[in-house]
Scaffold this motif. Structure first.
Motif, short mmCIF file in Angstrom:
data_model
loop_
_atom_site.label_atom_id
_atom_site.label_comp_id
_atom_site.label_asym_id
_atom_site.label_seq_id
_atom_site.Cartn_x
_atom_site.Cartn_y
_atom_site.Cartn_z
N MET A 1 -3.33 -3.48 5.40
CA MET A 1 -4.77 -3.49 5.08
C MET A 1 -5.28 -4.92 5.06
O MET A 1 -4.58 -5.82 4.58
CB MET A 1 -5.02 -2.87 3.70
CG MET A 1 -4.85 -1.37 3.64
SD MET A 1 -5.39 -0.82 1.99
CE MET A 1 -5.33 0.95 2.24
N GLN B 1 -2.57 -15.35 -0.93
CA GLN B 1 -2.30 -13.94 -1.25
C GLN B 1 -2.46 -13.68 -2.75
O GLN B 1 -3.00 -12.66 -3.17
CB GLN B 1 -0.90 -13.54 -0.80
CG GLN B 1 -0.76 -13.45 0.71
CD GLN B 1 0.60 -12.91 1.11
OE1 GLN B 1 1.01 -11.84 0.69
NE2 GLN B 1 1.31 -13.66 1.92
N GLU C 1 -10.06 -4.39 2.79
CA GLU C 1 -9.50 -3.05 2.55
C GLU C 1 -8.66 -3.03 1.27
O GLU C 1 -8.73 -2.08 0.49
CB GLU C 1 -8.68 -2.60 3.76
CG GLU C 1 -9.56 -2.25 4.95
CD GLU C 1 -8.80 -2.18 6.28
OE1 GLU C 1 -9.42 -1.74 7.26
OE2 GLU C 1 -7.61 -2.59 6.34
N ASN C 2 -7.87 -4.10 1.05
CA ASN C 2 -7.09 -4.18 -0.20
C ASN C 2 -8.01 -4.16 -1.42
O ASN C 2 -7.71 -3.51 -2.42
CB ASN C 2 -6.25 -5.46 -0.22
CG ASN C 2 -4.85 -5.25 0.33
OD1 ASN C 2 -3.99 -4.68 -0.36
ND2 ASN C 2 -4.62 -5.66 1.58
N TYR D 1 -5.17 -10.19 7.35
CA TYR D 1 -4.10 -9.36 6.76
C TYR D 1 -3.26 -10.26 5.85
O TYR D 1 -3.18 -11.48 6.07
CB TYR D 1 -3.24 -8.75 7.86
CG TYR D 1 -3.95 -7.63 8.58
CD1 TYR D 1 -3.90 -6.32 8.10
CD2 TYR D 1 -4.71 -7.89 9.72
CE1 TYR D 1 -4.59 -5.30 8.74
CE2 TYR D 1 -5.41 -6.87 10.36
CZ TYR D 1 -5.34 -5.58 9.86
OH TYR D 1 -6.03 -4.58 10.47
N PRO D 2 -2.59 -9.69 4.82
CA PRO D 2 -1.82 -10.52 3.89
C PRO D 2 -0.86 -11.49 4.58
O PRO D 2 -0.76 -12.66 4.18
CB PRO D 2 -1.07 -9.48 3.05
CG PRO D 2 -2.00 -8.31 3.02
CD PRO D 2 -2.63 -8.28 4.39
N ARG E 1 -8.50 -8.78 -6.53
CA ARG E 1 -8.32 -7.33 -6.69
C ARG E 1 -8.26 -6.95 -8.18
O ARG E 1 -8.82 -5.94 -8.60
CB ARG E 1 -7.05 -6.87 -5.98
CG ARG E 1 -6.80 -5.36 -6.09
CD ARG E 1 -5.50 -4.96 -5.42
NE ARG E 1 -4.37 -5.72 -5.98
CZ ARG E 1 -3.13 -5.69 -5.48
NH1 ARG E 1 -2.87 -4.95 -4.42
NH2 ARG E 1 -2.17 -6.39 -6.04
N LEU F 1 0.14 -6.84 -2.37
CA LEU F 1 -0.96 -6.44 -1.49
C LEU F 1 -0.43 -5.44 -0.48
O LEU F 1 0.77 -5.43 -0.18
CB LEU F 1 -1.53 -7.67 -0.76
CG LEU F 1 -2.12 -8.74 -1.69
CD1 LEU F 1 -2.50 -9.98 -0.88
CD2 LEU F 1 -3.32 -8.21 -2.45
N ILE F 2 -1.30 -4.59 0.05
CA ILE F 2 -0.87 -3.59 1.03
C ILE F 2 -0.90 -4.26 2.41
O ILE F 2 -1.95 -4.75 2.86
CB ILE F 2 -1.76 -2.34 0.96
CG1 ILE F 2 -1.65 -1.74 -0.45
CG2 ILE F 2 -1.36 -1.33 2.03
CD1 ILE F 2 -2.62 -0.63 -0.75
N VAL G 1 -9.48 -0.69 -2.53
CA VAL G 1 -8.63 0.37 -3.10
C VAL G 1 -9.01 0.69 -4.56
O VAL G 1 -9.28 1.84 -4.89
CB VAL G 1 -7.13 0.03 -2.94
CG1 VAL G 1 -6.27 1.04 -3.67
CG2 VAL G 1 -6.74 -0.04 -1.47
#
Ligand SMILES: Nc1ncnc2c1ncn2[C@@H]1O[C@H](COP(=O)(O)OP(=O)(O)O)[C@@H](O)[C@H]1O
Ligand SMILES: [Mg+2]
Length: 235
Positions: free
Chosen positions: A102, A152, A106-107, A143-144, A159, A98-99, A110
């Protein structure tokens, strides 16, 4: 109708390093059919990730043919690879990938931004849908680093699902998880399989392989089927 979604024939892959030529995949013949849930076993360094990377269009073979959804991808450009990957394949990795800066939303945005057939007004509903599927509808703005490893990985699975791929490729998806989270992730992947997704899972863990209907083992660059009775002894 041909329901073979991935067909590898005479596929070879080598890497050259200081020690010389490392022939990692040797003339691999392998087929995966629509709706399969398949485990790929093998010792560390046996070529599992190399094989999955080729099947998931992150890398190319040196020779042999690879048909993905009946299309020969050997002459495809990097752009065509990315388009096919985006529409047909969801990836899940051991380290979640994961970013970090972000949020969950937001992840999940992408892959949507790279998908030309998705309209921006549909992003929110699509994100809500996959988060509900993985049971994380209340974590959208996290956030992650604010999530557990298991959470996660469930975001990473969301995703992988967001562009409605038919194939989910997982490289050691439970490798960084404790047994409870590992079972949760496998239950989730089994549920996706029940819905009709084709699922491939690389694993060291016979308990993970036991969730799959088929298993193969890579040894010395060669792939061979393993019967369910042998799963426990295959690694
Ligand atoms: N990009 C690379 N460059 C050079 N050697 C590589 C590369 N990727 C993998 N290898 C080598 O290929 C072999 C198989 O690696 P890998 O597919 O990652 O194995 P596994 O996933 O089964 O642990 C190993 O010997 C590894 O060192
Ligand atoms: Mg690997």
């Amino acid at each position: 109708m041909n329901n073979c979604v991935m067909k590898l024939t005479g596929l070879n892959k080598s890497f050259t390093n200081a020690a010389g030529n490392n022939h990692v995949l040797k003339h691999i013949d392998f087929a995966v059919y629509s709706g399969d849930m398949v485990a790929i076993l093998g010792q560390s360094g046996s070529g599992k990730s190399t094989l999955l990377s080729i099947m998931g269009l992150l890398d190319k073979a040196d020779s042999g043919s690879y048909l993905l959804c009946n299309q020969d991808v050997s002459s495809f450009s990097a752009y065509q690879f990315s388009q096919l990957r985006n529409s047909h394949i969801g990836w899940v990795f051991q380290n979640f990938n994961l970013i970090a800066d972000m949020t969950v939303v937001e992840n999940l945005s992408v892959p949507l931004r790279f998908n030309k057939s998705v309209n921006r007004v549909d992003y929110e509903a699509m994100i809500d849908d996959v988060l509900q599927k993985v049971g994380l509808g209340d974590k959208k703005s996290f956030y992650p680093a604010e999530l557990s490893g298991g959470q996660q990985q469930r975001v990473a699975i969301a995703r992988a699902l967001i562009c409605h791929p038919d194939i989910i490729l997982c490289d050691e998806p439970t490798g960084n998880l404790d047994s409870t989270n590992s079972n949760n992730v496998m239950e989730l992947l089994s549920a996706l399989h029940q819905e009709g997704k084709t699922v491939l899972i690389i694993t060291h863990d016979p308990d993970v392989a036991a969730y799959c209907q088929k298993a193969y083992k890579i040894h010395d660059g060669v792939i061979a089927a393993v019967s369910p009775l042998e799963f426990k002894h295959a690694v």
